[in-house]
Enzyme design. Structure first.
Site, PDB file in Angstrom:
ATOM      1  N   VAL A 139       2.064   7.199  -0.847  1.00 34.96           N
ATOM      2  CA  VAL A 139       2.997   8.201  -1.383  1.00 34.96           C
ATOM      3  C   VAL A 139       2.316   9.012  -2.480  1.00 34.96           C
ATOM      4  O   VAL A 139       2.463  10.233  -2.553  1.00 34.96           O
ATOM      5  CB  VAL A 139       4.277   7.521  -1.924  1.00 34.96           C
ATOM      6  CG1 VAL A 139       5.151   8.530  -2.645  1.00 34.96           C
ATOM      7  CG2 VAL A 139       5.056   6.881  -0.790  1.00 34.96           C
ATOM      8  N   MET A 160       0.813  -1.216   0.000  1.00 32.76           N
ATOM      9  CA  MET A 160       0.000   0.000   0.000  1.00 32.76           C
ATOM     10  C   MET A 160       0.848   1.269   0.000  1.00 32.76           C
ATOM     11  O   MET A 160       0.334   2.368  -0.056  1.00 32.76           O
ATOM     12  CB  MET A 160      -0.891   0.022   1.257  1.00 32.76           C
ATOM     13  CG  MET A 160      -1.999  -0.995   1.261  1.00 32.76           C
ATOM     14  SD  MET A 160      -3.131  -0.774  -0.128  1.00 32.76           S
ATOM     15  CE  MET A 160      -3.840   0.818   0.313  1.00 32.76           C
ATOM     16  N   ARG A 161       2.150   1.094   0.083  1.00 35.30           N
ATOM     17  CA  ARG A 161       3.002   2.264   0.227  1.00 35.30           C
ATOM     18  C   ARG A 161       2.863   3.214  -0.970  1.00 35.30           C
ATOM     19  O   ARG A 161       2.839   4.433  -0.812  1.00 35.30           O
ATOM     20  CB  ARG A 161       4.451   1.816   0.384  1.00 35.30           C
ATOM     21  CG  ARG A 161       5.317   2.849   1.030  1.00 35.30           C
ATOM     22  CD  ARG A 161       6.692   2.270   1.362  1.00 35.30           C
ATOM     23  NE  ARG A 161       7.693   3.319   1.214  1.00 35.30           N
ATOM     24  CZ  ARG A 161       7.874   4.280   2.101  1.00 35.30           C
ATOM     25  NH1 ARG A 161       7.130   4.327   3.169  1.00 35.30           N
ATOM     26  NH2 ARG A 161       8.790   5.204   1.916  1.00 35.30           N
ATOM     27  N   ALA A 162       2.739   2.635  -2.157  1.00 31.86           N
ATOM     28  CA  ALA A 162       2.642   3.458  -3.360  1.00 31.86           C
ATOM     29  C   ALA A 162       1.393   4.330  -3.317  1.00 31.86           C
ATOM     30  O   ALA A 162       1.436   5.516  -3.658  1.00 31.86           O
ATOM     31  CB  ALA A 162       2.612   2.563  -4.596  1.00 31.86           C
TER      32      ALA A 162
END
Ligand code: ZN
Length: 682
Positions: free
Chosen positions: A279, A274-276
């Site tokens: 960000v 889920m980091r993308a």
């Protein structure tokens, strides 16, 4: 006097990425990729001047903020109120790639701790970078242990140092900026993921722009102060705009439509985790604030995708960088259309799959035809076949062997790479830090103690105490601390891992050329290449077939190049095994001169069935013994399959003083799948 940010010519993406991080530190830093001579660092070094000043407690070496001081600050405890405040510019701290660990995390003075009972800590670069910028030029060449420390600090927002039971912890939150030349090797995926954004920088092809770059550079070099003064108004403008955007940021609204577009884009480009999404959301929000808006628009989402996704989309290091913009536009458009066809919030969605008869909406945007599904995706079959036909045509220069099998076969595609078993060089090396073979290193686990030659390395406490203990009475010890003399000190002897040169010698002859089998071989070599990439090795590729051997890839840290060569490797013809081994011998000899401390591992991939010339097998054996005599560590990957086996690869391994493994045994997990493939082919 640094070069002013506003005087940087071109590099719009890079400047934007840096500005967005200045507006919102939560974006998470920038990785700048580009070839040498693109002045990547100029813009990076200039950005610190644009950050707002920081307010610090006077005298605190860890930049504590007045009113919210770090409770664990080594210079603390600071009074909850009072203690004063002073303003200073945000810092840009550079981390040299070869820095010692102490330089990065700081040094605990063990001598003082032991002798005086005082906890004395000299702050490192992580402390200096707190609330500022930490810049790593050539970040892809950063030693592994520094990468690990950096990842820990970035994840925790703090730096933790422990030596012999004495520990220090302090806050370390910074904007991480790295620059790298991808030709010199890629980043470890964990570190890559840490960077919020990436930008590719290339030198401009426009004459006017190039002229302007040089003109400004000369003016700056001639008189930096005057140059900076001339650009001061523009600098001030950008600084003000950043401050305004920062103030606006909390009010920026990320609507449901934008959120859906972000989610759809991340799904379409198959990013991990889920980091993308997060960000991208932060970046789009910062973009809106930078534009002076309080609402995130589709154009912000699009721009955020271009900055935040390219390095996350990549499944392995061999894919080309960048983002398919057609696919991006198509995805954004589809998400927008879906969002508009959604019922008002509060109602139940009667058609959750969205497969209802949704025509173009009546919002006037329906004039644009809906893009057809997947015209952008090339048919994998036709694309690959065309390439193979070309290879085949080019390879026809070879004289055909009379009566033999077809001289040339189309390049077989590589099978899916797998997690490869680790092959190592035996013994103890002293090469550059890495993750392959055992080596004496400055880092790693302690295996013994010795009297230091020159400056003290990492202290070995037990050995030091042992050395000092017998003399305590004679030295008149009275206090709590140990009475230490310099010659009591013992340092740790440590063992870690080094990186190596992995030189592949791949048999591409007719006997190997059965299509499925070559696919399996390529898949195996590709897996070993991937493994080499993760272990920061240098790799090289020698192939042999037909009448001779060639260096398909001279030793390099760019593993992508190796994979590309491998993919196109043509096969067919005789098996000049000796030529392949002699070529490898020559490559290794040159590399030993160039990089003496790097030990080599030779990986010979063949069935050992040497052909061509009067006595090809004996010739191969002689070449193998020559390599063995030069002390080269080797592994033979035996590709022989089928009911009748000659065991020639085993004999070759014996001559090389090498271990022989089968293709299947290369897999770290299971043996079965590949072996099955190979059986089917045979
Ligand atoms: Zn403090």
């Amino acid at each position: 006097m640094t070069y002013p940010f506003s005087a940087v010519v071109g590099q719009a993406d890079l400047r934007l990425a840096l500005v967005l991080n200045a507006v919102s530190p939560a974006v998470g830093g920038v990785l700048v990729r580009g070839e040498k001579g693109t002045a990547k660092s100029t813009a990076v070094r200039a950005v610190a001047a644009l950050l707002p000043d920081v307010s610090v407690i006077p005298g605190c070496r860890f930049s504590c903020e007045p009113g919210s001081a770090d409770p664990q600050c080594p210079d603390g405890p600071h009074p909850a109120t009072g203690g004063g405040a002073s303003q200073r510019p945000a810092r840009l701290v550079e981390l040299p790639v070869g820095a010692a660990e102490d330089r990065l995390v700081g040094a605990l003075d063990i001598e003082r701790a032991l002798a005086e009972g005082v906890k004395s800590f000299e702050p490192g670069l992580l402390a200096a970078a707190h609330r500022g910028v930490l810049y790593v030029d050539e970040v892809n060449l950063l030693h592994d242990h520094l990468v690990d420390l950096l990842l820990d600090a970035a994840a925790m927002g703090a730096s933790y140092v422990e030596r012999e039971g004495v520990s220090v912890r302090h806050a370390a939150r910074f904007l991480l900026v790295g620059t790298m030349n991808p030709e010199e090797g890629e980043l470890r995926p964990q570190l890559l993921d840490r960077f919020g954004l990436t930008v590719e920088v290339t030198a401009s092809r426009e004459t006017d722009e190039r002229v302007e770059v040089v003109r400004r550079r000369l003016a700056y070099d001639a008189d930096p102060a005057a140059f900076a003064a001339r650009w001061a108004p523009q600098e001030q403008q950008v600084r003000t705009r950043i401050a305004e955007a920062r103030a606006l940021l909390p009010d920026v609204r990320l609507g449901d439509a934008a959120l859906r577009q972000i989610a759809a884009t991340c799904a379409a480009f198959e990013v991990d985790g889920m980091r993308a999404d997060i960000v991208m959301a932060r970046t789009a929000t910062a973009l809106a604030a930078w534009a002076g808006r309080t609402v995130v628009l589709a154009e912000d989402v699009r721009q955020a995708a271009l900055l935040a996704l390219p390095h996350r989309r990549r499944r392995n290091p061999f894919d080309a960088p960048g983002l398919d913009e057609d696919k991006l536009d198509e995805t954004l458009e589809r998400a927008r259309a879906e969002a508009e066809s959604e019922p008002e919030p509060g109602e139940d969605d009667p058609d959750p799959d969205g497969d209802g008869p949704d025509g173009p909406d009546d919002d006037g945007g329906g004039g644009a035809p809906q893009p057809q599904d997947s015209p952008a995706e090339p048919d994998p079959g036709t694309g690959a076949d065309a390439g193979q036909a070309q290879d085949q045509a080019q390879g026809q220069a070879q004289p055909p062997a009379p009566g033999g099998p077809p001289q040339e076969q189309p390049a077989a595609p590589a099978a899916e790479p797998f997690k490869a078993r680790t092959l190592t060089v035996p013994g103890l090396g002293e090469g550059a830090a890495g993750r392959r073979s055992r080596a004496r290193t400055a880092q790693g686990r302690t295996t013994g103690a010795r009297r230091p030659e020159g400056t003290l390395g990492r202290l070995h406490l037990a050995a030091t105490v042992q050395a000092a203990a017998p003399y305590q009475r004679a030295r008149g010890r009275t206090g709590p601390g140990l009475v230490l003399r310099r010659d009591d000190l013992r340092e740790a002897v440590r063992e870690g891992r080094e990186s190596n040169l992995v030189l592949f010698v791949v048999d591409a002859s007719g006997s190997m050329a059965a299509r499925q089998r070559m696919s399996a071989v390529k898949g195996a070599v590709l897996s070993l290449l991937l493994d080499a990439y993760q272990r920061r090795d240098k790799v090289g590729l020698v192939t042999f077939r037909g009448t001779g051997a060639e260096v398909a890839l001279p030793p390099t840290s760019s593993v992508d190049a190796g994979a590309a060569r491998l993919e196109k490797l043509p096969t067919g013809g005789r098996t000049p095994l000796a030529a392949g081994l002699l070529k490898a011998h020559e490559v290794l000899r040159v590399e030993r001169l160039r990089d003496p401390s790097r030990r080599a591992l030779l990986v010979v991939v063949t069935d050992g069935r040497a052909t061509g010339g009067p006595d090809p097998v004996a010739l191969g054996a002689r070449a193998a013994r020559l390599l063995a005599a030069s002390g080269t560590a080797a592994v033979v990957v035996d590709c022989e399959t089928g009911p009748v086996r000659l065991g020639l690869a085993g004999a070759l391994a014996a001559d090389l003083g090498a271990v022989a493994v089968t293709l299947g045994e290369l897999r770290a997990d299971t043996v079965s799948a590949l072996v099955k493939d190979v059986r089917r082919a045979a």
